[in-house]
Design an enzyme around this catalytic site. Structure first.
Site, short mmCIF file in Angstrom:
data_model
loop_
_atom_site.label_atom_id
_atom_site.label_comp_id
_atom_site.label_asym_id
_atom_site.label_seq_id
_atom_site.Cartn_x
_atom_site.Cartn_y
_atom_site.Cartn_z
N PRO A 37 43.31 33.93 37.73
CA PRO A 37 42.05 34.62 37.46
C PRO A 37 42.22 35.88 36.63
CG PRO A 37 42.31 34.17 39.81
CD PRO A 37 43.59 33.77 39.15
N THR A 38 41.31 36.06 35.70
CA THR A 38 41.30 37.28 34.91
C THR A 38 40.77 38.38 35.80
OG1 THR A 38 40.75 35.95 32.99
CG2 THR A 38 40.47 38.32 32.78
N GLY A 39 41.53 39.46 35.91
CA GLY A 39 41.09 40.54 36.77
C GLY A 39 41.86 40.58 38.07
N CYS A 40 42.80 39.64 38.27
CA CYS A 40 43.69 39.73 39.43
C CYS A 40 44.98 40.37 38.95
CB CYS A 40 44.01 38.34 39.99
SG CYS A 40 42.79 37.80 41.17
N ILE A 41 45.30 41.50 39.55
CA ILE A 41 46.44 42.25 39.03
C ILE A 41 47.66 42.03 39.92
CG2 ILE A 41 47.15 44.52 38.19
CD1 ILE A 41 43.85 44.95 38.79
#
Lengths: 129, 112, 102
Positions: B108-112
């Protein structure tokens, strides 16, 4: 966004992303979008501006199968889910390109250069792509 | 470096974190095999989330971050499912990350 | 035999298209690819640049790049021809040589 924390460790800053490049020809548009999505996790006051060729990022009807790139234009419609709801487009940029808001795939607020310039001045951080 | 996941005798390429490299390689078998590797048997409730993620990706071309997923699930399937407790029980390794992997989507974009 | 000129930058961001049109000679071909396809759109103020040159040159646009950006052949300046990748190759063969304005 009045419920956002003020002060302390969770200081909310005004971040503006200024998008000035067309999609696909260069990587800027996609990079900006990804930074916005990642940055959304930090609960800041985020606004996006589309001006110059950046307005082309929001053009409806993009079909990228032929160039073998991901059609990330659909992702602008997910921005609201990420609580990114302030999208501004410069009126002059639309006019030069013969575009109107009906050509755009998300609801935006259209501002003229003077209004946009004033809004930019009020930001804490302006990131240009 | 890439590795692979074996599904029905076929080696499917995955990245270093186990996400499918080619979205087109996905089938329900892929999800079942990946889950089995995590000692998890997929139930109806898991599939509900996996299918939700696949639909979300098809619509928006992005794998939603956990916060976005939770909210969107709540909107679609109700508050008893749109909360992180429910989703973490289903996917203990992190609902967005783990479910996206089973769903054949990128991390996911935004999972760091 | 004439030259095929190619350009790939938005005409609203660089002056590549203007230079290309100024230095290309009547009878040549001009192929717009990637962000340069915006230069072939009939709407907007930039259209005049190309419309004037189009009289004495054949102007082509790469179709997949046009579609990716959300536009169709009907939105182009009249006379502009749309080619696909195969057409691009045909043009490269047909013209004497290819000159890229990058």
């Amino acid at each position: 966004m009045s419920e956002k924390r003020e002060g302390g460790a969770g200081q909310v800053k005004r971040f503006m992303f200024v998008n000035r490049k067309a999609p696909y020809g260069t990587i800027y548009a996609l990079e900006s979008l990804e930074v916005v999505l990642i940055g959304a996790a930090f609960d800041q006051d985020v606004s996006l501006v589309f001006l110059d060729d950046g307005v082309y990022q929001l053009k409806k009807g993009q079909r990228t199968q032929g160039i073998g790139q991901k059609n990330f234009s659909s992702t602008y419609r997910a921005l609201a889910d990420y609580d990114v709801e302030k999208l501004y487009v410069e009126r002059e940029s639309l006019e030069v390109r013969g575009l109107t808001v009906d050509d755009l795939l998300v609801p935006v607020q259209v501002l003229n250069s003077a209004e946009l310039g004033e809004l930019m001045e009020r930001q804490d951080v302006v990131l240009a792509f | 470096m890439t590795s692979a996941v074996a599904v029905k005798g076929k080696e499917l390429e995955v990245d270093e974190e186990g996400y499918l490299v080619n979205l087109g390689d996905w089938s329900e078998d892929v999800a079942n095999v990946m889950a089995a590797e995590d000692s998890l048997a997929l139930t109806e409730n898991h599939w509900e989330v996996i299918n939700f993620l696949r639909d979300y990706y098809a619509e928006y071309q992005v794998a939603p971050a956990i916060r976005v997923l939770t909210k969107a699930i709540g909107k679609k399937l109700g508050p008893e499912k749109g909360n992180s407790k429910y989703l973490y029980e289903l996917f203990p390794y992190g609902p967005a990350k783990q479910a996206c992997r089973y769903a054949g989507l990128p991390k996911p974009t935004g999972c760091i | 035999m004439a030259v095929l000129h190619t350009t790939n930058k938005s005409p609203l961001q660089t002056r590549d298209l203007e230079s290309c049109l100024r230095l290309s000679r009547p009878g040549c071909g001009v192929l717009l690819i990637e962000d340069a396809v915006y230069g072939a759109l009939a709407a907007g103020t930039i259209a005049a640049t190309l419309a004037e040159a189009a009289g004495q040159r054949r102007i082509y646009v790469l179709g997949p790049d046009l579609a990716a950006r959300g536009f169709t052949a009907e939105q182009l300046i009249p006379g502009v021809e749309v080619v696909d990748y195969g057409g691009f190759v045909d043009l490269a063969v047909e013209y004497h040589h290819v000159q890229a304005w990058v």
